[in-house]
Design a protein around this motif. Structure first.
Motif, PDB file in Angstrom:
ATOM      1  N   GLU A 287      44.816  28.828  44.927  1.00  0.00           N
ATOM      2  CA  GLU A 287      44.681  29.959  46.726  1.00  0.00           C
ATOM      3  C   GLU A 287      46.388  31.568  46.556  1.00  0.00           C
ATOM      4  O   GLU A 287      45.758  32.485  46.326  1.00  0.00           O
ATOM      5  CB  GLU A 287      44.287  29.646  47.516  1.00  0.00           C
ATOM      6  CG  GLU A 287      43.113  29.038  47.783  1.00  0.00           C
ATOM      7  CD  GLU A 287      42.243  28.745  49.434  1.00  0.00           C
ATOM      8  OE1 GLU A 287      43.048  29.070  50.115  1.00  0.00           O
ATOM      9  OE2 GLU A 287      41.634  28.045  49.145  1.00  0.00           O
ATOM     10  N   GLU A 290      46.371  32.588  43.451  1.00  0.00           N
ATOM     11  CA  GLU A 290      44.905  34.285  43.290  1.00  0.00           C
ATOM     12  C   GLU A 290      45.591  35.418  43.867  1.00  0.00           C
ATOM     13  O   GLU A 290      44.988  36.645  43.400  1.00  0.00           O
ATOM     14  CB  GLU A 290      43.906  33.578  43.004  1.00  0.00           C
ATOM     15  CG  GLU A 290      43.839  32.359  41.923  1.00  0.00           C
ATOM     16  CD  GLU A 290      42.495  31.706  42.607  1.00  0.00           C
ATOM     17  OE1 GLU A 290      41.536  31.184  41.408  1.00  0.00           O
ATOM     18  OE2 GLU A 290      41.787  31.913  43.579  1.00  0.00           O
ATOM     19  N   ALA A 295      45.409  35.118  38.403  1.00  0.00           N
ATOM     20  CA  ALA A 295      44.233  34.516  38.618  1.00  0.00           C
ATOM     21  C   ALA A 295      44.161  34.367  36.844  1.00  0.00           C
ATOM     22  O   ALA A 295      43.562  33.056  36.249  1.00  0.00           O
ATOM     23  CB  ALA A 295      42.755  35.055  39.118  1.00  0.00           C
ATOM     24  N   ALA A 300      47.456  29.110  36.164  1.00  0.00           N
ATOM     25  CA  ALA A 300      46.573  29.459  36.726  1.00  0.00           C
ATOM     26  C   ALA A 300      45.127  29.281  36.511  1.00  0.00           C
ATOM     27  O   ALA A 300      44.191  28.399  37.103  1.00  0.00           O
ATOM     28  CB  ALA A 300      46.493  30.828  37.927  1.00  0.00           C
ATOM     29  N   ALA A 304      42.531  26.027  37.608  1.00  0.00           N
ATOM     30  CA  ALA A 304      41.971  26.368  38.156  1.00  0.00           C
ATOM     31  C   ALA A 304      40.196  25.453  37.537  1.00  0.00           C
ATOM     32  O   ALA A 304      39.391  24.759  38.000  1.00  0.00           O
ATOM     33  CB  ALA A 304      40.702  27.894  37.952  1.00  0.00           C
TER      34      ALA A 304
END
Length: 424
Positions: A287, A290, A295, A300, A304
């Motif tokens: 989080e 991002e 992101a 990242a 994810a």
């Protein structure tokens, strides 16, 4: 004197744990990576000579450091190198000879307070090529052998050895300072540092060779260095992305190894054994990445993907279409044969084995994957799901012949045998 097998194993274990700290501390003394490694090796030889008779010391790391420092000081004095050093270094050497380790550590404490991290930024200096930076750092800080590094890069061992030798020579000639860079210099070296940390983590998470499926100490060291980096570069989204990825991957460690040390594949793991504290930490780090606009960063994106698995309570609940989409993006951000292979796996799970196999076939002639055991392993899995069991068995056998990890070889041979039984 030849060390007993028990003592030799103990020395090898100590060396694996302590060598990086030992070299880092010596670089602080002598300001020369190559010479620091030589003095560390001298200490190892001394341990091999003395410990079989005296036993392993209570604090073997401190023993190795003290021995290496004495050798370094004697060598520096013998060759009159102290006169050519700065006055500050001369005072530091005198204090090192008589200062206890805890006091020394306190005296050296600063914003980062970590010799290993300083050494990592030296090894990742812009004077070196990207390949040389990564290889040298893995050798000095990860304690990996030349062959292990070569397998991580999918290149010949002699190529890696040459990179390491040349890198040490370049750093010696340039007299690179033993410090953590700041400002633009920090940003320039950060991506290489992140790559190195993740390669160290990967070697611990899935050992390329030997009898163990995992080497937890390497995972822990990579996480430690990564967490230090988050304090050093808190506004860098990919630092948080990497931490997120490693935290979530680490959460599965207990479930990845069976009671006899055998590998347990992701979809067969007991998810009750996953460490949910690490998962929460990883999701929080993702989080942050991002929120900082990261992101689409490669770490990242991989975090994810790992988060999709972490959020699924059962294998059947995994959002494979989401994972396939993330791999599609990752392949655009950092195109590579290994990413494409993982993408093929995700497409096979999301859209059926035929879709995955079509992507794998496109990689069949890729030169860098010819000796990569996971290519025939993935192909065997997809062929098996399509009922082409004879072909699947041949692929698993080929993968088993290519891997250098004993546990993984046994698993692949079991899968080959199962295909043979099914075909029969």
């Amino acid at each position: 004197m030849t060390p007993s097998s028990d003592t030799q194993r103990a020395i090898q274990a100590v060396w694996r744990i302590e060598s990086a700290r030992l070299i880092a501390g010596l670089v602080r003394m002598v300001r020369d990576v190559g010479r620091a490694e030589e003095f560390a090796q001298d200490a190892l030889v001394a341990a091999l000579e003395k410990w079989p008779a005296t036993g392993v010391p209570d604090n073997p790391g401190a023993w190795l450091m003290a021995t290496a420092k004495r050798r370094a000081i004697d060598e520096l004095r013998r060759h009159k190198l102290l006169e050519r050093k700065h006055e500050e270094l001369g005072h530091a050497l005198e204090s090192l000879q008589g200062t206890a380790a805890p006091d020394l550590d306190a005296a050296l404490d600063d914003d980062v307070g970590d010799d290993l991290l300083r050494l990592m930024f030296i090894a990742c200096h812009p004077l070196l090529s990207t390949e040389a930076r990564v290889a040298l750092t893995l050798r000095l800080l990860g304690g990996l052998t030349t062959e292990e590094i070569a397998r991580a890069f999918l290149v010949p061992g002699p190529t890696v050895a040459q990179r390491i030798v040349r890198a040490k020579r370049t750093l010696e000639e340039a007299r690179v300072p033993f410090e953590v860079p700041e400002g633009e210099a920090l940003a320039a070296r950060l991506s290489s540092v992140l790559e190195v940390i993740y390669l160290i983590f990967n070697e611990g998470y899935s050992a390329t060779a030997g009898d163990d499926w995992m080497r937890p100490a390497l995972c822990e060291e990579a996480l430690r260095l990564g967490r230090i980096l988050t304090g050093l570069a808190p506004r860098e989204p990919e630092v948080h992305g990497l931490i997120a990825l490693m935290e979530i991957q680490s959460s599965r460690s207990r479930a990845r190894v069976g009671p006899k040390g055998e590998p347990v594949l992701l979809l067969e793991q007991n998810r009750a054994l996953w460490d949910h504290l690490l998962i929460r930490r990883g999701l929080a780090a993702l989080e942050r990445a991002e929120a900082l606009g990261g992101a689409q960063g490669p770490y990242a994106l991989q975090a994810a993907i790992a988060a999709c698995h972490a959020r699924a309570r059962t294998p059947e609940a995994t959002d494979w279409r989401r994972i396939a989409s993330l791999y599609d993006t990752l392949a655009e951000v950092i195109p590579s044969p290994v990413v494409e292979l993982n993408r093929a796996v995700s497409h096979g799970m999301a859209f059926g084995p035929a879709a995955g196999l079509a992507l794998v076939e496109d990689l069949a002639e890729e030169p860098s994957l010819r000796s990569y055991h996971l290519l025939p392993s993935v192909r065997g899995d997809l062929l098996g799901k399509l009922g082409r069991l004879d072909e699947a068995r041949a692929e698993f056998e080929r993968a088993a012949a290519l891997t250098q990890n004993t546990r993984e070889r046994a698993l692949l041979l079991e899968r080959a045998a199962a295909c043979g039984e099914g075909a029969g």
